[in-house]
Enzyme design. Structure first.
Site, PDB file in Angstrom:
ATOM      1  CB  SER A 249      -0.917   0.078   1.263  1.00  0.00           C
ATOM      2  OG  SER A 249      -1.852  -1.104   0.880  1.00  0.00           O
ATOM      3  CE  LYS A 296      -9.264  -6.263   5.472  1.00  0.00           C
ATOM      4  NZ  LYS A 296      -9.374  -6.882   4.172  1.00  0.00           N
ATOM      5  N   GLY A 358     -14.939 -20.469   0.448  1.00  0.00           N
ATOM      6  CA  GLY A 358     -14.697 -19.791   1.958  1.00  0.00           C
ATOM      7  C   GLY A 358     -15.817 -19.030   2.482  1.00  0.00           C
ATOM      8  N   GLY A 360     -15.338 -16.699   5.200  1.00  0.00           N
ATOM      9  CA  GLY A 360     -14.796 -15.600   6.398  1.00  0.00           C
ATOM     10  C   GLY A 360     -15.012 -14.226   5.705  1.00  0.00           C
ATOM     11  N   GLY A 361     -14.187 -13.385   6.426  1.00  0.00           N
ATOM     12  CA  GLY A 361     -14.537 -11.853   6.299  1.00  0.00           C
ATOM     13  C   GLY A 361     -14.379 -11.639   4.615  1.00  0.00           C
ATOM     14  CG  ASN A 381     -15.832 -22.054   4.934  1.00  0.00           C
ATOM     15  OD1 ASN A 381     -14.900 -21.851   4.481  1.00  0.00           O
ATOM     16  ND2 ASN A 381     -16.003 -21.947   6.214  1.00  0.00           N
ATOM     17  NE  ARG A 382     -10.655 -25.224   7.318  1.00  0.00           N
ATOM     18  CZ  ARG A 382      -9.788 -24.545   7.865  1.00  0.00           C
ATOM     19  NH1 ARG A 382      -8.369 -25.138   7.618  1.00  0.00           N
ATOM     20  NH2 ARG A 382      -9.542 -23.499   8.422  1.00  0.00           N
TER      21      ARG A 382
HETATM   22  P1  ATR Z   1     -10.511 -13.368   5.953  1.00  0.00           P
HETATM   23  O1  ATR Z   1     -10.977 -12.279   6.534  1.00  0.00           O
HETATM   24  O2  ATR Z   1      -9.227 -13.493   5.042  1.00  0.00           O
HETATM   25  O3  ATR Z   1     -11.502 -14.059   5.010  1.00  0.00           O
HETATM   26  P2  ATR Z   1     -11.224 -15.362   7.835  1.00  0.00           P
HETATM   27  O4  ATR Z   1     -12.257 -14.668   8.279  1.00  0.00           O
HETATM   28  O5  ATR Z   1     -10.311 -15.830   8.779  1.00  0.00           O
HETATM   29  O6  ATR Z   1     -10.208 -14.644   7.119  1.00  0.00           O
HETATM   30  O7  ATR Z   1     -11.415 -16.513   7.061  1.00  0.00           O
HETATM   31  C1  ATR Z   1     -10.689 -17.417   6.562  1.00  0.00           C
HETATM   32  C2  ATR Z   1     -11.453 -18.334   5.360  1.00  0.00           C
HETATM   33  O8  ATR Z   1     -10.571 -19.432   4.634  1.00  0.00           O
HETATM   34  C3  ATR Z   1     -12.208 -19.213   6.061  1.00  0.00           C
HETATM   35  O9  ATR Z   1     -13.330 -19.513   5.160  1.00  0.00           O
HETATM   36  C4  ATR Z   1     -11.507 -20.465   6.543  1.00  0.00           C
HETATM   37  O10 ATR Z   1     -12.323 -21.544   6.572  1.00  0.00           O
HETATM   38  P3  ATR Z   1     -13.126 -22.156   8.083  1.00  0.00           P
HETATM   39  O11 ATR Z   1     -14.133 -21.219   8.188  1.00  0.00           O
HETATM   40  O12 ATR Z   1     -13.275 -23.693   7.947  1.00  0.00           O
HETATM   41  O13 ATR Z   1     -12.083 -21.541   8.945  1.00  0.00           O
HETATM   42  C5  ATR Z   1     -10.895 -20.617   5.100  1.00  0.00           C
HETATM   43  N1  ATR Z   1      -9.496 -21.434   5.145  1.00  0.00           N
HETATM   44  C6  ATR Z   1      -8.533 -21.297   5.828  1.00  0.00           C
HETATM   45  N2  ATR Z   1      -7.520 -22.172   5.580  1.00  0.00           N
HETATM   46  C7  ATR Z   1      -7.980 -22.985   4.869  1.00  0.00           C
HETATM   47  C8  ATR Z   1      -7.455 -24.401   4.294  1.00  0.00           C
HETATM   48  N3  ATR Z   1      -6.358 -24.845   4.630  1.00  0.00           N
HETATM   49  N4  ATR Z   1      -8.471 -25.004   3.545  1.00  0.00           N
HETATM   50  C9  ATR Z   1      -9.667 -24.652   3.178  1.00  0.00           C
HETATM   51  N5  ATR Z   1     -10.356 -23.368   3.803  1.00  0.00           N
HETATM   52  C10 ATR Z   1      -9.299 -22.600   4.584  1.00  0.00           C
END
Ligand code: ATR
Length: 500
Positions: A249, A296, A358, A360-361, A381-382
């Site tokens: 940035s 965030k 995914g 997450g955020g 998602n996992r």
């Molecule tokens: P961000 O703000 O970058 O989205 P986050 O809110 O921590 O970060 O979300 C991370 C995402 O990556 C989640 O969907 C997570 O899956 P989980 O909800 O099951 O934790 C996913 N993620 C992280 N590592 C992973 C992996 N090795 N394989 C699959 N999904 C993964």
């Protein structure tokens, strides 16, 4: 205005001269670190100020102060005296400054310095705690000495104390800095600290290992961080996150300030505590900031007002200071959709079935934009319940990384977007969609940009898919941030000129 001082940590005088010549354009003065020189070279230090052609500080740093000098105190004092010894009537051939530690009580050295027109920098490198302002005043033995205090900050609280002390210190000549990654902002904002100079180092060189952690090189300080243009009225912006070891940035915003003739600087502020960061932001009157991982979501509870998108997505990546508090925005969402639509050459996602990996955020921002653009999504998602929760918010479908989820993906495969962190450096072996076989017809986007091509994206490209990584989204979202910071429209021509 502060000065850039290049720390010369080469093993020979000739090597130091090479470094100085490399950075001369950005360097106001140099510090000869005699402790880093090969022992044979130390006999010739007296010649160096004339060779250098810029004012030079004579420094022989002991090991206890983070230097390399391992000889006894007697030999150090002898070397310092030899360095100071008057050789020429021309003062430009003498060292302009000598760095003497506060506990070095050798009147003959001080006298020699006075006689030969060499200004004493009275330094303390191991300040643990206590009143910084009082310490600065105490350091100077006589009026024209420059007090130097270098701290290793343990937390943002220490940085706040340094900025506060500087504000209260008046116009006393001083050098004030915080070391390490946490303290890099004090090297950039040296003018704000009223620091006489800021030390810069040589980078990517074998001899650099002798330098201080957190140092930038003179070119970065001068060109990227606009060091010589930072003054009382400079507007300060920045980025906070943790650990924030790498961020592109500053390389986006600072050149834009320069191109647009805006008296502003954009500085990284790694912070493990948001509360402390916000206190620091108040102290230095930070006008706005980018907020990144892991803050965030937490930042939202510190906002006095927020955009609808922040509410909707539950994440905020941009804050602006107002007289009554911080206002929050989310530019990731629009950055993502601008990037995706450009990639697809479409105006919306109407009639498109796509998969979001995914929940997450980042996935929340992506899902909200896909919904706004009238796309239909499958969220995989996992942790399946998180996929379900997010999907329900928008009437989407959901699944896990299992046979059922993969079968669903085959029906939602026009566009596949990875929002997970799987595959990001240093875990570049991970592939979140490894059970899915690309047909070559999918358009595939990965929000990750380090590495440039994740395993997931490489697999897609190999199967013949069109692929896009997250660096374009990063630029698109930063355009919105710039817009918010400046309060005016973003000029895309400038970006084109910058080759971004
Ligand atoms: P961000 O703000 O970058 O989205 P986050 O809110 O921590 O970060 O979300 C991370 C995402 O990556 C989640 O969907 C997570 O899956 P989980 O909800 O099951 O934790 C996913 N993620 C992280 N590592 C992973 C992996 N090795 N394989 C699959 N999904 C993964």
């Amino acid at each position: 205005m502060s000065r850039i001082c290049l720390c010369l940590t080469g093993k020979t005088l000739a090597r130091n001269l090479e470094f100085l010549n490399k950075y001369r354009k950005h360097t106001d003065l140099a510090e000869l670190r005699v402790d880093c020189l090969d022992p044979d070279e130390r006999f010739s230090i007296r010649r160096f100020p004339e060779m250098a052609g810029v004012p030079v500080i004579l420094t022989i740093r002991r090991r206890i102060d983070g230097g390399r000098f391992s000889g006894g105190e007697g030999s150090r004092i002898t070397l310092l005296s030899q360095g100071l010894a008057f050789a020429e009537a021309d003062r430009r051939k003498n060292f302009a400054y000598v760095d003497l530690e506060e506990d070095l009580d050798v009147p003959s050295l001080e006298e020699a310095a006075r006689t030969f027109g060499t200004r004493v920098i009275r330094s303390c490198h191991n300040f643990e705690g206590g009143d910084i302002g009082a310490k600065l005043s105490d350091l100077r033995k006589v009026g024209d000495e420059i007090a130097k205090l270098a701290l290793v900050p343990r937390s943002i609280a220490d940085l706040i104390r340094v900025y506060q002390a500087a504000r209260e210190a008046g116009d006393m000549d001083r050098i004030l800095l915080c070391m390490g990654h946490l303290g890099t902002n004090t090297r950039i904002l040296a003018s704000l600290l009223g620091s006489y100079l800021s030390y810069a180092g040589i980078k990517d060189e074998e001899d650099a290992e002798c330098g201080s952690p957190g140092q930038l090189d003179p070119r970065e300080l001068d060109e990227l961080y606009r060091f010589h243009r930072i003054g009382e009225n400079t507007r300060i912006f920045g980025i906070t996150g943790y650990p924030l070891h790498v961020t592109s940035s500053p390389a986006f915003f600072n050149p834009l300030f320069t191109q647009n003739n805006i008296d502003a600087v954009y500085v990284p502020f790694p912070s493990d505590s948001l509360v402390s960061f916000l206190r620091l932001a108040e102290e230095i009157k930070l006008e706005g900031a980018s907020v990144t991982v892991p803050h965030k979501e937490e930042i939202i509870s510190h906002l006095i007002s927020k955009s609808r998108q922040v509410d909707h997505i539950g994440a905020c990546n941009t804050i602006l200071r107002t007289p009554s508090g911080w206002t929050g925005y989310n530019t990731d969402a629009r950055g993502f959709s601008d990037s995706l639509l450009r990639f697809l050459d479409r105006k919306n996602l109407s009639g498109q079935r796509l998969t979001i990996l995914g929940a997450g955020g980042a996935a929340r921002a992506v899902a909200s934009e896909v919904h706004r653009l009238r796309g239909q999504a499958l969220i995989v998602n996992r942790t399946v319940f998180k996929a379900r929760e997010l999907a329900r918010q928008y009437g989407f479908v959901w699944g896990g990384f299992d046979n059922q989820g993969i079968a669903l993906m085959e029906r939602y495969s026009r566009i596949i977007i990875n929002t997970t962190s799987a595959g990001m450096t240093p875990d570049s072996g991970d592939d979140p969609g490894e059970l899915y076989n690309f047909t070559g017809k999918e358009a595939v986007m990965d929000l990750i940009y380090t590495p440039e091509r994740t395993r997931f994206l490489s697999r897609a490209a190999k199967a013949g898919c069109r692929v896009l990584n997250g660096s374009d989204m990063l630029i698109q979202q930063a355009k919105y941030q710039y817009n918010l910071f400046m309060g005016h429209d973003f000029d895309s021509e400038i970006i084109a000129k910058l080759g971004l």
